[in-house]
Write a protein that holds these residues in place. Structure first.
Motif, PDB file in Angstrom:
ATOM      1  N   ALA A 116       0.945  -1.193   0.186  1.00  0.00           N
ATOM      2  CA  ALA A 116       0.000  -0.014   0.116  1.00  0.00           C
ATOM      3  C   ALA A 116       0.819   1.527   0.134  1.00  0.00           C
ATOM      4  O   ALA A 116       0.287   2.291  -0.241  1.00  0.00           O
ATOM      5  N   ASP A 118       4.689   2.858  -1.191  1.00  0.00           N
ATOM      6  CA  ASP A 118       5.719   2.589  -1.943  1.00  0.00           C
ATOM      7  C   ASP A 118       6.441   3.654  -2.072  1.00  0.00           C
ATOM      8  O   ASP A 118       6.000   4.787  -2.959  1.00  0.00           O
ATOM      9  N   LYS A 180       7.705  15.418   5.187  1.00  0.00           N
ATOM     10  CA  LYS A 180       7.050  16.537   6.051  1.00  0.00           C
ATOM     11  C   LYS A 180       7.276  15.830   7.823  1.00  0.00           C
ATOM     12  O   LYS A 180       7.715  16.625   8.704  1.00  0.00           O
TER      13      LYS A 180
HETATM   14  P1  AMP Z   1       0.482  12.676   2.714  1.00  0.00           P
HETATM   15  O1  AMP Z   1      -0.422  13.583   2.653  1.00  0.00           O
HETATM   16  O2  AMP Z   1       1.379  12.570   3.847  1.00  0.00           O
HETATM   17  O3  AMP Z   1      -0.243  11.229   2.780  1.00  0.00           O
HETATM   18  O4  AMP Z   1       1.458  12.226   1.461  1.00  0.00           O
HETATM   19  C1  AMP Z   1       0.954  11.995   0.048  1.00  0.00           C
HETATM   20  C2  AMP Z   1       2.173  12.271  -0.752  1.00  0.00           C
HETATM   21  O5  AMP Z   1       2.714  11.052  -0.835  1.00  0.00           O
HETATM   22  C3  AMP Z   1       1.613  12.390  -2.222  1.00  0.00           C
HETATM   23  O6  AMP Z   1       1.696  13.847  -2.727  1.00  0.00           O
HETATM   24  C4  AMP Z   1       2.918  11.777  -2.936  1.00  0.00           C
HETATM   25  O7  AMP Z   1       3.803  12.392  -3.225  1.00  0.00           O
HETATM   26  C5  AMP Z   1       3.115  10.548  -1.986  1.00  0.00           C
HETATM   27  N1  AMP Z   1       2.243   9.286  -2.360  1.00  0.00           N
HETATM   28  C6  AMP Z   1       1.087   9.065  -2.997  1.00  0.00           C
HETATM   29  N2  AMP Z   1       0.550   7.813  -2.958  1.00  0.00           N
HETATM   30  C7  AMP Z   1       1.459   7.118  -2.139  1.00  0.00           C
HETATM   31  C8  AMP Z   1       1.881   5.913  -1.785  1.00  0.00           C
HETATM   32  N3  AMP Z   1       1.044   4.981  -1.820  1.00  0.00           N
HETATM   33  N4  AMP Z   1       2.791   5.390  -1.190  1.00  0.00           N
HETATM   34  C9  AMP Z   1       4.090   6.338  -1.211  1.00  0.00           C
HETATM   35  N5  AMP Z   1       3.942   7.528  -1.119  1.00  0.00           N
HETATM   36  C10 AMP Z   1       2.547   8.020  -1.912  1.00  0.00           C
END
Ligand code: AMP
Ligand code: MG
Length: 337
Positions: A116, A118, A180
């Motif tokens: 879920a 990556d 972050k």
């Molecule tokens: P957050 O708002 O902290 O949940 O982070 C979202 C950000 O993580 C997105 O803008 C992408 O840059 C990255 N992202 C999106 N989907 C995934 C995922 N399934 N696994 C890892 N990073 C992700």
């Protein structure tokens, strides 16, 4: 609304609504906090700190956010993450030890999270470009072509030489969900190093606190209603927890033909998950819950709850896309819905 103002609006509301309720400070004589807000890491970062060292501590904390942002910003072609991405399929790249630490953390999370999460999702996030391109829905063929480029197991990290290598051309790392929280931890360390004993750092829904407020009350936070930018879906006090993390499909998105396309993708399909609109986790920092909220948005309520049981003392609020609020048992009686 144009792209930039839409992005800013969504983020501003998060920052307003995941708030420290300074208004209930109790007394007219309550000490005034030092407050500063900056737009960094694609979000609004707000620091509220009380007492001696708060201004210098806050400046040092922002310097950490800025430093981590400069390392990880994939929209800046000179950042270290961009350098690694540009060298995909060609050569390894030497990076800062903090980048190595973030990638190792992200990789170990990816291993625990059943596909879920990556950290090599960049090939897909770049294709969709949510919040950074005009509203664009890729074709299924384009998505399928990128899926083989998303595989954290291929990531080569050498933590002796501090190098990173993406072995396939077109692979991309994306530290959007990692940076972050990592920077927030560094920011808290910087505040503490300046002697700050009471502070709240909110990096677009990734919140960490130090101590209680000066009036002895716990920090109170509101969780934004994911479908009403003016509304608060839940209120809680951070009395038992010092970390709060939110991921939501309202933070960066567009709607086309009635369908919402948000910035969080399921790495297994290349598309947006659709069950959960927002997930908020509270925890003690020892629980090391960084990054979990992103994965739990992908996993959905049942699998997400199951996963959280592996992190004792951690609780969550799920708000589903059909408006249901589901809380874990430790939040009963501790949250206003
Ligand atoms: P957050 O708002 O902290 O949940 O982070 C979202 C950000 O993580 C997105 O803008 C992408 O840059 C990255 N992202 C999106 N989907 C995934 C995922 N399934 N696994 C890892 N990073 C992700
Ligand atoms: Mg996050």
């Amino acid at each position: 609304m144009n792209k930039v103002s839409r992005l800013l609006t969504g983020i501003l509301l998060i920052s307003l609504l995941i708030f420290s309720a300074g208004c209930s400070a109790g007394s007219l004589f309550a000490p005034k906090p030092y407050k500063e807000t900056q737009f960094l890491m694609d979000t609004i970062i707000e620091i509220t700190a009380y007492g001696p060292g708060s201004e210098a501590g806050t400046k040092a904390a922002f310097a950490e956010f800025k430093r981590i942002n400069e390392l990880t910003n994939r929209f800046d072609e000179t950042s270290q993450v961009s350098k690694v991405n540009q060298a995909a399929g060609k050569e390894k790249v030497q990076v800062d030890p903090d980048v190595i630490a973030m990638l190792k953390l992200a990789r170990s999370r990816s291993e625990q999270l059943d596909g879920a999460f990556d950290v090599t999702i960049g090939a897909l996030t770049e294709l969709w470009g949510i919040g950074h391109k005009e509203d664009f829905v890729p074709s299924d063929a384009e998505i399928q072509a990128r899926l083989p480029l998303v595989n954290f197991r291929l990531l080569e990290i050498d933590d002796q030489a501090n190098t990173v290598f993406l072995p396939k051309a077109g692979m991309r790392i994306d530290l959007g969900a990692v940076g972050k929280g990592y920077a927030n931890r560094k920011a808290v360390e910087a505040l503490k190093a300046h002697g700050v004993k009471s502070a709240l750092v909110n990096a677009g829904g990734d919140v960490r606190i130090i101590g209680k407020r000066p009036d002895g009350q716990p920090w109170r936070l509101g969780v934004q209603d994911p479908r009403n930018s003016e509304g608060i879906a839940a209120k809680l006090s951070l009395s038992d927890w010092d970390v709060l993390e939110t991921s939501g499909d309202y933070q960066r998105f567009f709607i086309k033909d009635g369908v919402r396309y948000s910035h969080i993708l399921d790495p297994r399909t290349g598309y947006q998950p659709r069950e959960v609109a927002s997930i908020t986790i509270v925890a003690n920092s020892e629980n090391h819950v960084d990054i979990l909220s992103t994965a739990m948005l992908v996993l959905g309520v049942e699998k997400g709850r199951e996963l959280l049981r592996q992190y004792p003392g951690t609780e969550a609020i799920f708000i589903t896309t059909d408006g249901k609020k589901v809380i874990t048992s430790g939040l009963e009686g501790k949250i206003e819905l």
